[in-house]
Design a protein around this motif. Structure first.
Motif, mmCIF file in Angstrom:
data_model
loop_
_atom_site.group_PDB
_atom_site.id
_atom_site.type_symbol
_atom_site.label_atom_id
_atom_site.label_comp_id
_atom_site.label_asym_id
_atom_site.label_seq_id
_atom_site.Cartn_x
_atom_site.Cartn_y
_atom_site.Cartn_z
ATOM 1 N N LEU A 177 0.729 -1.014 0.107
ATOM 2 C CA LEU A 177 0.047 0.209 0.003
ATOM 3 C C LEU A 177 0.855 1.301 0.022
ATOM 4 O O LEU A 177 0.622 2.191 -0.500
ATOM 5 N N ASP A 178 1.946 1.295 0.669
ATOM 6 C CA ASP A 178 2.646 2.291 0.748
ATOM 7 C C ASP A 178 3.432 2.851 -0.846
ATOM 8 O O ASP A 178 3.687 3.748 -1.064
ATOM 9 N N VAL A 179 3.764 1.371 -1.306
ATOM 10 C CA VAL A 179 4.493 1.698 -2.622
ATOM 11 C C VAL A 179 3.334 2.523 -3.569
ATOM 12 O O VAL A 179 3.687 3.224 -4.291
ATOM 13 N N GLN A 180 2.204 1.817 -3.453
ATOM 14 C CA GLN A 180 1.101 2.429 -4.425
ATOM 15 C C GLN A 180 0.918 4.025 -4.037
ATOM 16 O O GLN A 180 0.699 4.663 -4.824
ATOM 17 N N ARG A 181 0.738 4.579 -2.638
ATOM 18 C CA ARG A 181 0.611 5.846 -2.353
ATOM 19 C C ARG A 181 1.656 6.670 -2.752
ATOM 20 O O ARG A 181 1.645 7.824 -3.415
ATOM 21 N N TYR A 182 3.026 6.071 -2.523
ATOM 22 C CA TYR A 182 4.301 7.038 -2.993
ATOM 23 C C TYR A 182 4.199 7.026 -4.430
ATOM 24 O O TYR A 182 4.922 7.900 -4.936
ATOM 25 N N ALA A 183 3.915 6.102 -5.164
ATOM 26 C CA ALA A 183 3.911 6.316 -6.631
ATOM 27 C C ALA A 183 3.282 7.440 -7.107
ATOM 28 O O ALA A 183 3.525 7.913 -8.020
ATOM 29 N N LEU A 186 2.149 10.137 -5.062
ATOM 30 C CA LEU A 186 2.765 11.355 -4.713
ATOM 31 C C LEU A 186 3.929 11.718 -5.554
ATOM 32 O O LEU A 186 4.404 13.025 -5.667
ATOM 33 N N VAL A 187 4.802 10.910 -5.899
ATOM 34 C CA VAL A 187 6.116 11.149 -6.673
ATOM 35 C C VAL A 187 5.768 11.819 -8.166
ATOM 36 O O VAL A 187 6.306 12.573 -8.412
ATOM 37 N N LYS A 188 4.762 11.233 -8.688
ATOM 38 C CA LYS A 188 4.313 11.932 -9.968
ATOM 39 C C LYS A 188 3.953 13.353 -9.787
ATOM 40 O O LYS A 188 4.297 14.144 -10.650
ATOM 41 N N LEU A 189 3.488 13.875 -8.507
ATOM 42 C CA LEU A 189 3.128 15.144 -8.490
ATOM 43 C C LEU A 189 4.054 16.036 -7.455
ATOM 44 O O LEU A 189 3.887 17.066 -7.283
ATOM 45 N N ASN A 190 5.078 15.413 -7.434
ATOM 46 C CA ASN A 190 6.359 16.004 -6.564
ATOM 47 C C ASN A 190 6.089 16.187 -5.199
ATOM 48 O O ASN A 190 6.636 17.091 -4.635
ATOM 49 N N ALA A 191 5.064 15.540 -4.750
ATOM 50 C CA ALA A 191 4.650 15.620 -3.507
ATOM 51 C C ALA A 191 5.435 15.253 -2.530
ATOM 52 O O ALA A 191 5.469 15.400 -1.089
#
Length: 406
Positions: free
Chosen positions: A131-137, A139-144
């Protein structure tokens, strides 16, 4: 009296001389007349002879050896623990898969439960990491979040997946150890005595011996053969002096037990070792024998009779006609030309029954003297007749009458 004896001495001497002259004259007259003192040649002595005939002979050799079980299984402990039960009767036959012992399983049941709990924990951790990998994927696209945070999430997910694999392996190990608490028979056969009793502590590190199972419905017989004999046998076959069997490996092998009793079942030659024992200068030959009735046991001292080959033109001389000279050489008396006795030196390789196998010194058709040997010597004339054991039943020997004395 003394004078009388002195006077009679010349008369006594003259009388003795006259008697001696008369006896000599009688002997000469008898010789001229052809009487008993004429010096006639003595009659030839009857001797029993055997006429040699070349014939094919199957050569065998008896070799000493010992029996051994077809299969042997030493049942040993594979886990640590207290033996709770022995589930077989000593000295009976068991089948492959029969349970023999029960070792205390509780520690291994607990280890299995612990491994299963670790697997559940690893699976939960892995789910959270995914689940963490899915969230960070996202967010990283939005540079969050930083790229580093995303990489850490990926790494945590992979570690959780590895923990699952390790937990699964631990469960498998725990199941194997738990299964080892039940000790089963690895083969079918005769089980011996139990080396441990209930309550004994066994160890996997020292592989505690529990019992031994031997399969004896078939047995091996390992015999030793002098290397020189084996090499000579091969040379004889290659030179043509011996003919090998059509299939040497399937040649039957007979077994001789204690007391010269022959085992009823025939065995087969399995293999001949190629390594010579440096201590005994011998090689090992192994044969396999069926043992359907259980008459044979491992460790018996026996003799195996192996077929070596066939000698196409063998000469067999009765042992009664062979003796040894002072040099230890085998000799025989032969009826030669003009029925005169000849002394022959033989090369006698081995005995076959009550005969010698002779390879030199005699030939096909020779007459070997086997009876009345003590009454003859080389050079004398003899009268060869069949030996007593070859005469037909009911034969009556002619009665020789003595000549009347003159």
């Amino acid at each position: 009296m003394q004078r009388l004896l002195t006077a009679a001495l010349p008369l006594i001497a003259a009388t003795a001389a006259l008697l001696f002259q008369t006896a000599c004259s009688d002997n000469k007259n008898a010789a001229h007349a052809g009487g008993p003192g004429a010096g006639a040649a003595p009659a030839a002595t009857d001797v029993g002879v055997v006429t040699l005939t070349a014939e094919p002979i199957t050569l065998t050799r008896s070799l000493p050896g010992r029996t051994s079980a077809y299969r042997i299984a030493e049942v040993r402990a594979r886990v640590n623990g207290i033996v709770q039960k022995r589930l077989f009767t000593e000295g009976t036959n068991v089948k492959e898969g029969d349970q023999l012992y029960q070792i205390d399983p509780e520690p291994y049941e607990a280890a299995l439960a612990s491994a299963e709990a670790n697997l559940a924990r690893a699976q939960a951790t892995h789910a959270a990491a995914q689940l963490d990998v899915q969230r960070y994927a996202d967010l990283v696209k939005l540079n969050a979040v930083s790229r580093q945070n995303y990489d850490d999430a990926l790494s945590a997910e992979k570690i959780a997946a590895a923990d699952i694999a390790a937990a699964q392996a631990a469960i498998k190990t725990a199941k194997i150890n738990l299964a080892y608490t039940k000790v089963y028979a690895p083969i079918s056969g005769h089980i011996g005595k139990s080396e441990i009793t209930e309550g004994a502590y066994v160890q996997a590190a020292t592989a505690t011996l529990l019992t031994t199972i031997q399969q004896i419905d078939k047995l091996y017989v390992d015999v030793v053969q002098p290397a020189n004999n084996y090499l000579k046998l091969r040379a004889d076959i290659e030179s043509g002096r011996l003919k090998a069997a059509a299939d040497g490996k399937s040649a039957p092998v007979k077994l001789i037990l204690t007391g010269d009793a022959e085992y009823p079942e025939s065995g087969t030659l399995e293999f001949t070792d190629i390594t010579v024992d440096p201590g005994t200068s011998s090689i090992t030959v192994r044969a396999l024998f069926p043992n359907p009735r259980g008459d044979l046991y491992p460790g018996l001292f026996v003799h195996a009779r192996l077929v070596e080959g066939v000698k196409p033109s063998a000469l067999l001389v009765p042992q009664t006609g062979v003796s040894r000279n002072t040099k230890g050489q085998a000799t025989a008396l032969i009826v030669g030309k003009d029925n005169k006795v000849e002394l022959r030196i033989l090369t006698a390789e081995r005995t076959i029954g009550d005969k010698w196998l002779v390879t030199s010194g005699v030939s096909d058709g020779d007459q070997v003297i086997v009876e009345n040997l003590q009454r003859i010597r080389p050079g004398v004339v003899v009268n060869p007749i069949p030996p007593s054991w070859q005469k037909p039943a009911g034969t009556v020997e002619p009665i020789k009458t003595k000549s009347p004395k003159n």
